[in-house]
Design an enzyme around this catalytic site. Structure first.
Site, PDB file in Angstrom:
ATOM      1  N   TYR A 109      33.040  30.927  45.922  1.00 15.72           N
ATOM      2  CA  TYR A 109      33.708  31.495  44.574  1.00 15.72           C
ATOM      3  C   TYR A 109      33.506  32.870  44.316  1.00 15.72           C
ATOM      4  O   TYR A 109      34.088  33.809  43.746  1.00 15.72           O
ATOM      5  CB  TYR A 109      33.375  30.466  43.493  1.00 15.72           C
ATOM      6  CG  TYR A 109      34.039  30.940  42.219  1.00 15.72           C
ATOM      7  CD1 TYR A 109      35.315  30.654  41.807  1.00 15.72           C
ATOM      8  CD2 TYR A 109      33.053  31.471  41.154  1.00 15.72           C
ATOM      9  CE1 TYR A 109      36.107  31.282  40.618  1.00 15.72           C
ATOM     10  CE2 TYR A 109      33.707  31.915  40.008  1.00 15.72           C
ATOM     11  CZ  TYR A 109      35.143  31.766  39.705  1.00 15.72           C
ATOM     12  OH  TYR A 109      35.479  32.300  38.654  1.00 15.72           O
ATOM     13  N   ASP A 123      53.217  26.834  42.996  1.00 11.06           N
ATOM     14  CA  ASP A 123      51.942  26.738  43.810  1.00 11.06           C
ATOM     15  C   ASP A 123      51.611  28.169  44.455  1.00 11.06           C
ATOM     16  O   ASP A 123      52.272  28.613  45.138  1.00 11.06           O
ATOM     17  CB  ASP A 123      52.017  25.672  45.274  1.00 11.06           C
ATOM     18  CG  ASP A 123      51.079  25.741  46.019  1.00 11.06           C
ATOM     19  OD1 ASP A 123      49.905  26.442  45.672  1.00 11.06           O
ATOM     20  OD2 ASP A 123      50.820  24.956  46.908  1.00 11.06           O
ATOM     21  N   SER A 158      36.071  37.811  37.698  1.00 13.31           N
ATOM     22  CA  SER A 158      34.958  37.166  37.217  1.00 13.31           C
ATOM     23  C   SER A 158      33.809  37.895  37.116  1.00 13.31           C
ATOM     24  O   SER A 158      33.615  38.769  38.013  1.00 13.31           O
ATOM     25  CB  SER A 158      34.855  35.585  37.764  1.00 13.31           C
ATOM     26  OG  SER A 158      33.787  35.077  37.446  1.00 13.31           O
ATOM     27  N   LYS A 173      36.114  36.394  43.830  1.00 11.53           N
ATOM     28  CA  LYS A 173      36.209  36.930  42.778  1.00 11.53           C
ATOM     29  C   LYS A 173      35.834  38.548  43.035  1.00 11.53           C
ATOM     30  O   LYS A 173      36.422  39.425  42.656  1.00 11.53           O
ATOM     31  CB  LYS A 173      35.600  36.492  41.757  1.00 11.53           C
ATOM     32  CG  LYS A 173      36.063  35.333  41.129  1.00 11.53           C
ATOM     33  CD  LYS A 173      37.661  35.333  40.817  1.00 11.53           C
ATOM     34  CE  LYS A 173      37.929  34.249  40.154  1.00 11.53           C
ATOM     35  NZ  LYS A 173      39.563  34.336  39.850  1.00 11.53           N
TER      36      LYS A 173
END
Length: 248
Positions: free
Chosen positions: A152, A59, A139, A156
């Site tokens: 999100y 994890d 990303s 990134k």
């Protein structure tokens, strides 16, 4: 055999971009730890790859779990040359003010804190050896953000900045740190990025990519292999788009 005698850990290595990186690394001579929260998937993939691969349940948002992963890798391989921070999550597309605390915290823990945790656990080992490579899978969302994926995107963008600042600080110790910025690809997260996976939404998304296709796991594997190989020994702090021209 561009990675002969190298050892690597790939988080989120049981599927998607991570699996593409694992396949390429193993084919190029590396021994690879497939680290994934999906322990069954990691074990099955390791069995498919064969002797170059070992499976590890992890994890990446949990300090004890990450420390155990690093300790096991060093015990198994003797040393770790390459750390690929690939595990990542997103929230479903929605107005930024509608994202729940739980979704935000999950994105923060998996996409951001994981990089901090692997660095804390592994940097001392690499410093002692005077060598090592980190590769962070960021990303295009951190370069050219899209609406409704706000937190999100931000995670990134943080990863890109973390890559550059790690590179500057760790260069004197012989440690290189780079990143890849893929566009959305044929991975389990694709539906989450688009909101729904229909021919219409795919066509709309693909229209924003000049080369006209999604990133594939093999694309990431090829780019990762180069940046983690000795061929890239002069490259650090590089955040390379693997996006078919999306960010132009």
């Amino acid at each position: 055999m561009r990675l002969a005698d190298k050892t690597a850990i790939v988080t989120g290595g049981a599927s998607g971009f991570g699996a593409g990186i694992v396949r390429k690394f193993a084919a190029e001579g590396a021994r690879v730890m497939i680290a994934d929260i999906n322990a069954e998937g990691a074990a099955g993939f390791a069995a498919e790859i064969g002797s170059p691969a070992v499976a590890q349940s992890v994890d990446v948002s949990d300090k004890a779990s990450v420390t155990a992963m690093i300790d096991t890798a060093i015990e198994t391989f003797g040393h770790v040359d390459i750390m690929v921070n690939n595990a990542g999550v997103t929230h479903m597309p929605a107005p930024l003010e509608d994202i729940t605390d739980e979704d935000f915290d999950r994105v923060f823990q998996v996409n951001m804190k994981s990089v901090y945790l692997t660095a804390r656990a592994l940097v001392p080992h690499m410093k002692a050896r005077g060598a090592g490579t980190f590769l962070n899978i960021a990303s295009t969302a951190g370069v050219s953000p899209r609406p409704r994926l706000n937190w999100y995107n931000a995670s990134k963008g943080w990863m890109i900045t973390a890559t550059r600042t790690m590179a500057v600080e760790l260069a004197p110790d012989g440690i290189r740190v780079n990143a890849l910025n893929p566009v959305a690809g044929e991975t389990p997260l694709l539906k989450s990025f688009m909101g729904e996976d229909t021919p219409e939404t795919r066509a709309k998304f693909l229209s924003t990519i000049p080369l006209g296709r999604f990133s594939q796991p093999e694309d990431l594997g090829n780019a990762a292999c180069f940046l983690c190989s000795d061929e890239a020994s002069m490259l650090t702090g590089v955040c390379m788009e693997v996006d078919g021209g999306r960010c132009i």
